[in-house]
Scaffold this motif. Structure first.
Motif, PDB file in Angstrom:
ATOM      1  N   ASP A  63      46.413  48.508  37.699  1.00 10.05           N
ATOM      2  CA  ASP A  63      45.908  47.137  37.690  1.00 10.05           C
ATOM      3  C   ASP A  63      44.769  47.003  36.692  1.00 10.05           C
ATOM      4  O   ASP A  63      44.063  47.976  36.412  1.00 10.05           O
ATOM      5  CB  ASP A  63      45.375  46.750  39.082  1.00 10.05           C
ATOM      6  CG  ASP A  63      46.441  46.892  40.159  1.00 10.05           C
ATOM      7  OD1 ASP A  63      47.432  46.168  40.077  1.00 10.05           O
ATOM      8  OD2 ASP A  63      46.248  47.731  41.066  1.00 10.05           O
ATOM      9  N   TYR A 218      46.411  37.082  35.731  1.00  7.04           N
ATOM     10  CA  TYR A 218      45.284  37.775  36.346  1.00  7.04           C
ATOM     11  C   TYR A 218      44.784  37.131  37.637  1.00  7.04           C
ATOM     12  O   TYR A 218      43.837  37.627  38.242  1.00  7.04           O
ATOM     13  CB  TYR A 218      44.133  37.871  35.346  1.00  7.04           C
ATOM     14  CG  TYR A 218      44.499  38.642  34.105  1.00  7.04           C
ATOM     15  CD1 TYR A 218      44.922  39.968  34.183  1.00  7.04           C
ATOM     16  CD2 TYR A 218      44.443  38.049  32.851  1.00  7.04           C
ATOM     17  CE1 TYR A 218      45.273  40.680  33.051  1.00  7.04           C
ATOM     18  CE2 TYR A 218      44.785  38.749  31.703  1.00  7.04           C
ATOM     19  CZ  TYR A 218      45.199  40.069  31.811  1.00  7.04           C
ATOM     20  OH  TYR A 218      45.547  40.766  30.683  1.00  7.04           O
ATOM     21  N   SER A 221      44.995  39.580  40.361  1.00  8.62           N
ATOM     22  CA  SER A 221      44.194  40.810  40.238  1.00  8.62           C
ATOM     23  C   SER A 221      43.123  40.808  41.326  1.00  8.62           C
ATOM     24  O   SER A 221      42.874  39.801  41.984  1.00  8.62           O
ATOM     25  CB  SER A 221      43.533  40.880  38.860  1.00  8.62           C
ATOM     26  OG  SER A 221      42.556  39.849  38.736  1.00  8.62           O
TER      27      SER A 221
END
Length: 227
Positions: A63, A218, A221
């Motif tokens: 990640d 993202y 994330s």
């Protein structure tokens, strides 16, 4: 034909596995050979030793995250050290010119998101330093920089009021600059980390508006979820 298909798939799998790695290749003065560098991140920790003026970390890339480095030599000097972070958004190779005695002064190449992140923060730090310098020039370092200032000094209250006013004005400029920076770099992982670090100081409506500008890549994330 079946054999060719199997071999082709195998080669593709091997290539894909290598592509999902992040490699940190470092250089340092050979006089530091034998010194240990420590790397830590959210999910783990690793170490490498400087040999022939080089060190390397090779990790599976999972990640986007921030990798933190420290030098054992730096930490041993006085028991204190400044951790050195590198923001990594994708797999690949990142080069470090290591300063073993003060690792936070090391230089990095090949991490575009890290460069963006640091460029924004550098301007923020400069603005904060200017506030302090202006106050020092007016009130003196003994009152401004002292950890235990003389609060009975008649100028102390006035100084704190000015500091508050200057900080609030600077914060408004920071929000404007952050909004513009996100719009200009909305596809970058750097802006997600910047918003995550500043979200608690913003109005909820402002955070929601800026969050909507972020690239979908993202938003899932850890930093995106944190926002």
């Amino acid at each position: 034909r079946k054999l060719k298909f199997v071999v082709a798939n195998l080669l593709f799998t091997v290539a894909a596995s290598h592509a999902q790695e992040v490699t940190f290749t470092g250089t340092a003065d050979k006089k530091y050979d034998g010194n240990e560098i420590v790397l830590y991140w959210t999910d783990g920790k690793d170490t490498a030793v400087v040999q022939d003026g080089k060190f390397e970390f090779k990790l599976p890339f999972k990640d986007p995250t921030r990798y933190m480095f420290m030098s054992r030599l730096d930490a041993r000097k006085d028991g204190k050290y400044a951790p050195f972070g590198i923001l990594v958004a994708k797999s690949g190779t990142i080069r470090i010119e290591g300063n073993i005695e003060e690792f936070s002064a090391s230089k990095v190449k090949g991490a575009k998101d890290d460069e963006l992140y640091n460029s924004f923060n550098a301007i923020s730090s400069k603005a904060k330093r200017k506030i302090q310098d202006d106050l020092v020039q007016k009130y003196g370092a003994a009152l401004v920089k002292n950890k235990k200032p003389d609060t009975s000094d008649s100028r102390y209250k006035q100084m704190m009021q000015e500091y508050q006013q200057m900080s609030e004005a600077n914060e408004k400029l920071e929000v404007d600059r952050l909004r513009k920076f996100i719009k200009e770099n909305r596809g970058s992982f750097a802006v997600v980390c910047l918003l995550d670090s500043r979200a608690r100081n913003l109005e909820l409506a402002e955070v929601e508006a800026l969050y909507k500008l972020l690239a979908p890549t993202y938003k899932e994330s850890r930093n995106g979820q944190s926002i």
